[in-house]
Design a protein around this motif. Sequence first.
Motif, mmCIF file in Angstrom:
data_model
loop_
_atom_site.group_PDB
_atom_site.id
_atom_site.type_symbol
_atom_site.label_atom_id
_atom_site.label_comp_id
_atom_site.label_asym_id
_atom_site.label_seq_id
_atom_site.Cartn_x
_atom_site.Cartn_y
_atom_site.Cartn_z
ATOM 1 N N VAL A 33 0.908 -1.618 -0.753
ATOM 2 C CA VAL A 33 0.027 -0.112 0.230
ATOM 3 C C VAL A 33 0.753 1.447 0.231
ATOM 4 N N SER A 34 0.319 1.859 -0.607
ATOM 5 C CA SER A 34 1.164 3.682 -0.992
ATOM 6 C C SER A 34 0.270 4.998 -0.621
ATOM 7 N N PHE A 35 1.313 5.168 -0.730
ATOM 8 C CA PHE A 35 0.066 6.891 -0.762
ATOM 9 C C PHE A 35 1.509 7.682 -0.341
ATOM 10 N N VAL A 36 0.568 9.035 -1.868
ATOM 11 C CA VAL A 36 2.141 10.014 -2.693
ATOM 12 C C VAL A 36 1.277 11.521 -2.750
ATOM 13 N N GLY A 37 2.201 12.073 -1.963
ATOM 14 C CA GLY A 37 1.802 13.518 -2.055
ATOM 15 C C GLY A 37 2.413 14.143 -2.571
ATOM 16 N N THR A 38 1.353 15.389 -3.257
ATOM 17 C CA THR A 38 2.007 16.451 -4.143
ATOM 18 C C THR A 38 1.862 17.656 -4.060
ATOM 19 N N VAL A 39 1.858 18.667 -4.978
ATOM 20 C CA VAL A 39 2.359 19.483 -4.656
ATOM 21 C C VAL A 39 0.674 20.031 -4.932
ATOM 22 N N ARG A 40 -0.191 21.195 -4.396
ATOM 23 C CA ARG A 40 -0.946 22.205 -4.854
ATOM 24 C C ARG A 40 -0.792 23.054 -5.835
ATOM 25 N N GLY A 45 -7.362 29.071 0.362
ATOM 26 C CA GLY A 45 -7.669 30.010 -1.085
ATOM 27 C C GLY A 45 -6.878 30.856 -2.515
ATOM 28 N N ALA A 46 -5.155 30.666 -1.800
ATOM 29 C CA ALA A 46 -4.866 30.723 -2.436
ATOM 30 C C ALA A 46 -3.448 30.404 -3.335
ATOM 31 N N SER A 47 -3.347 30.807 -4.901
ATOM 32 C CA SER A 47 -2.488 29.892 -5.672
ATOM 33 C C SER A 47 -1.305 30.217 -5.206
ATOM 34 N N VAL A 48 -0.414 28.641 -5.326
ATOM 35 C CA VAL A 48 0.748 28.470 -5.418
ATOM 36 C C VAL A 48 1.070 28.077 -6.067
ATOM 37 N N ALA A 49 3.085 29.061 -5.902
ATOM 38 C CA ALA A 49 3.696 29.038 -7.772
ATOM 39 C C ALA A 49 4.334 27.999 -7.547
ATOM 40 N N GLU A 50 4.951 28.216 -6.123
ATOM 41 C CA GLU A 50 6.012 26.884 -5.380
ATOM 42 C C GLU A 50 6.068 26.925 -4.074
ATOM 43 N N MET A 51 6.697 26.007 -3.519
ATOM 44 C CA MET A 51 6.271 25.626 -1.646
ATOM 45 C C MET A 51 8.091 25.470 -1.739
ATOM 46 N N GLU A 52 8.419 25.746 -0.555
ATOM 47 C CA GLU A 52 9.755 25.090 -0.266
ATOM 48 C C GLU A 52 9.297 24.446 0.862
ATOM 49 N N LEU A 53 10.414 23.385 1.089
ATOM 50 C CA LEU A 53 10.251 22.249 2.464
ATOM 51 C C LEU A 53 11.482 22.732 2.944
ATOM 52 N N LYS A 90 7.316 22.583 -7.255
ATOM 53 C CA LYS A 90 6.261 23.122 -8.419
ATOM 54 C C LYS A 90 5.180 22.288 -8.072
ATOM 55 N N PRO A 91 3.755 23.207 -8.739
ATOM 56 C CA PRO A 91 2.380 21.953 -7.990
ATOM 57 C C PRO A 91 3.123 21.063 -9.299
ATOM 58 N N LEU A 92 2.195 19.676 -9.165
ATOM 59 C CA LEU A 92 2.167 18.657 -9.761
ATOM 60 C C LEU A 92 3.586 17.764 -9.239
ATOM 61 N N ASP A 93 4.581 18.461 -8.373
ATOM 62 C CA ASP A 93 5.541 17.807 -8.254
ATOM 63 C C ASP A 93 5.118 17.087 -7.033
ATOM 64 N N THR A 131 3.133 33.017 -3.154
ATOM 65 C CA THR A 131 1.727 33.261 -3.861
ATOM 66 C C THR A 131 1.765 34.477 -4.134
ATOM 67 N N PRO A 132 0.375 35.133 -4.819
ATOM 68 C CA PRO A 132 1.022 36.565 -5.733
ATOM 69 C C PRO A 132 0.614 37.217 -4.710
ATOM 70 N N ASP A 133 0.028 37.267 -3.269
ATOM 71 C CA ASP A 133 0.358 37.836 -2.174
ATOM 72 C C ASP A 133 2.148 37.616 -1.264
ATOM 73 N N GLY A 134 3.003 36.981 -2.297
ATOM 74 C CA GLY A 134 4.322 37.187 -1.666
ATOM 75 C C GLY A 134 4.515 35.523 -0.708
ATOM 76 N N ALA A 135 5.348 35.832 0.302
ATOM 77 C CA ALA A 135 5.933 34.183 0.355
ATOM 78 C C ALA A 135 5.589 34.406 1.710
#
Length: 155
Positions: A33-40, A45-53, A90-93, A131-135
């Motif tokens: 059994v596996s679970f894969v989490g991805t970047v949305r 409510g805000a667009s996400v252009a990139e997520m840094e972990l 990035k989203p979908l990663d 996000t469009p409003d900044g980090a």
Amino acid sequence: MSADSVRIQTGDFDLSAELAQLRAANPKVGAVVSFVGTVRDLNEGASVAEMELEHYAGMTEQSIQAIIEQAKQRWPIYGALVIHRVGPLKPLDQIVLVAVTSAHRGEAFAACEYIIDYLKTEAPFWKKEQTPDGARWVDARVSDDVALKKWSTAA
């Protein structure tokens, strides 16, 4: 036989290859059994252009290994694999893979869900979204805490 592995890495992972390797560790495996989490591309409510972990090297791996050990005390699983990416994504990663092997699907599903629930709340990771409003730093979610509580009452 046990096949446990925790990896923190910047590079992507190949789901098929990782599951094949985990399964090959023990011929008694009847369930994977596996679970894969991805970047949305949208969060709170805000667009996400990139997520840094970010993570705390060494401490993060130990924390995740302890979560796997707790799962192994609750269910008869053969092996567990956790791969968690860090750095800019990035989203979908793909962000995270949690995979569990056991003789039967019930134990594998439960242990996989347990590991991801604890990983989301207990492992030392920090997320920053562009996000469009900044980090902005991402706070813990109430829904993750609720998910975790079910394990304190589960047998």
